[in-house]
Design an enzyme around this catalytic site. Structure first.
Site, PDB file in Angstrom:
ATOM      1  CE1 TYR A   1      36.775  -8.709  32.786  1.00  0.00           C
ATOM      2  CE2 TYR A   1      35.529  -8.426  30.755  1.00  0.00           C
ATOM      3  CZ  TYR A   1      35.642  -8.942  32.032  1.00  0.00           C
ATOM      4  OH  TYR A   1      34.623  -9.684  32.563  1.00  0.00           O
TER       5      TYR A   1
ATOM      6  CB  THR B   1      36.882  -6.401  35.771  1.00  0.00           C
ATOM      7  OG1 THR B   1      35.529  -5.941  35.680  1.00  0.00           O
ATOM      8  CG2 THR B   1      36.893  -7.819  36.307  1.00  0.00           C
TER       9      THR B   1
ATOM     10  CG  HIS C   1      34.612 -12.426  37.490  1.00  0.00           C
ATOM     11  ND1 HIS C   1      35.360 -11.347  37.093  1.00  0.00           N
ATOM     12  CD2 HIS C   1      33.967 -12.843  36.365  1.00  0.00           C
ATOM     13  CE1 HIS C   1      35.191 -11.138  35.792  1.00  0.00           C
ATOM     14  NE2 HIS C   1      34.342 -12.026  35.325  1.00  0.00           N
TER      15      HIS C   1
END
Length: 383
Positions: free
Chosen positions: A134, A160, A282
């Site tokens: 992230y 991501t 997700h």
């Protein structure tokens, strides 16, 4: 309740076991989705609307499920997706999972917000594993995390991109996961008290409960609520496509962009030099009302599949689902909830059993549609 004498086999079996073993706020954290959980449901339901073409009287005496994912030979085209805080669901959960994945011959992906640090996961398995990132506001911390992953032997990074802001997960709000109020603390304490097995396995024997890759940023905190608050404050909503080049400058391994649902975004990943993408919403935890991953896969695979390795995440529960996804253009699939249910419900042995059953489902499905290898799957095998 699941019959205590029965043997768990499917993802649903392990989900029920996980619900029995975990405090409710932890079970809801891994089980829930955003808002009304419409996308979460459709991820699974849209697989059931796809039908396989049964073919008979073909030589399927030697079915082979082996393939490659991002240059790595695998026993089946499946990887364990990154799951945050897996070590809160079972004692040192990421370590147990990487061992089970290695035994099954599939890659494991360590989350940025995993409990076990990358060094501990590396020590647990001789097989290479992937790392998920992230983007944080503190870019120097990101550089440090990437260097630790590189030193641990990770050569594949899943970046991501669908978490500009955290989705509204109402189950977490009901459990007051971001609340330090007396009511919230009492509610969580009561739930912990109803799960003495978890308290011993994870609460006592599973320490430390830090986010291992971020422990310095969290000052060593072991409070689950602090993790949620950190995620809300540190995940960077200002990230754009321009930051992909910054990431490329600091990561020389394979780059996979996770969270792609539209053809034009997939093409942009291709133009920026990514080696792969993950078609993903997700797990229905972000934008409720987004389309299911499997419904978006065919168009994306047709547009970029010859130049990018296309993986799929979301709704995959068994080997039949994997076969459908590969037939529709995916190189392979990632599973998230199923493996964490298996770890929570049955530990490393449970996950090994689940992955073994999963591979047998792939083998049987290939045989019953009349082919003997993953590479022989084509679009017309799915109606």
């Amino acid at each position: 309740m699941i019959d205590p004498l029965s043997i768990p086999v499917t993802a649903d079996d392990f989900r029920r076991l996980a619900a029995q073993k975990l405090p409710r706020f932890l079970f809801d954290y891994i089980d829930g989705g955003a808002n009304a959980e419409q996308t979460l449901k459709e991820n699974v339901q849209d697989f059931t609307r796809l039908h396989l073409s049964q073919r008979v009287l073909r030589d399927v005496s030697k079915v082979n499920t082996r393939s490659t994912l991002l240059g790595q030979e695998v026993d089946m085209p499946l990887a364990l997706a990154p799951v945050g805080m897996a070590g809160m669901m079972r004692r040192r959960g990421e370590v147990q999972a990487v061992r089970a994945a290695a035994a099954a011959g599939v890659p494991f992906t360590l989350s940025t917000v995993g409990v076990c640090p990358v060094e501990e996961v590396k020590a647990a398995s001789q097989q290479p594993f992937w790392f998920q990132l992230y983007m944080l506001r503190d870019r120097q911390a990101v550089v440090s995390i990437l260097e630790r992953a590189r030193r641990a032997g990770c050569d594949t990074l899943l970046f991501t991109v669908d978490l500009a802001v955290p989705g509204l997960r109402h189950r977490d709000a009901r459990n007051a996961l971001e609340s330090q109020s007396l009511k919230g603390k009492l509610s969580r304490a009561y739930q912990l008290g109803t799960r003495p097995g978890w308290l011993f396995d994870v609460g006592v024997k599973g320490k430390p409960h830090t986010l291992g890759n971020l422990s310095e940023l969290l000052n060593g905190s072991e409070d689950f609520t602090d993790y949620k608050i950190f995620a809300s404050s540190q995940f960077d909503a200002s990230v754009t496509w321009d930051d992909i080049q910054w990431l490329r400058d600091h990561w020389k391994g394979k780059l996979v962009i996770k969270g792609i649902l539209e053809v034009d975004d997939a093409k942009r990943c291709q133009a920026l030099g990514a080696e792969g993408i993950v078609v993903s919403n997700h797990g229905g935890r972000q934008l409720d009302g987004a389309a299911s991953s499997i419904s978006k896969l065919p168009a994306i695979a047709e547009a970029v599949g010859s130049d990018l390795e296309v993986l799929l995440d979301g709704g995959v529960r068994n080997g039949v689902d994997l076969v459908k996804a590969v037939a529709l253009g995916a190189r392979g699939v990632l599973i998230g909830r199923p493996w964490i249910w298996a770890i929570a419900g049955g530990g490393e042995a449970g996950l090994r059993a689940y992955l073994d059953s999963f591979q047998k489902e792939v083998e049987a499905t290939l045989a019953l549609i009349g082919i003997d290898s993953i590479s022989a799957l084509q679009r017309d095998h799915v109606q």
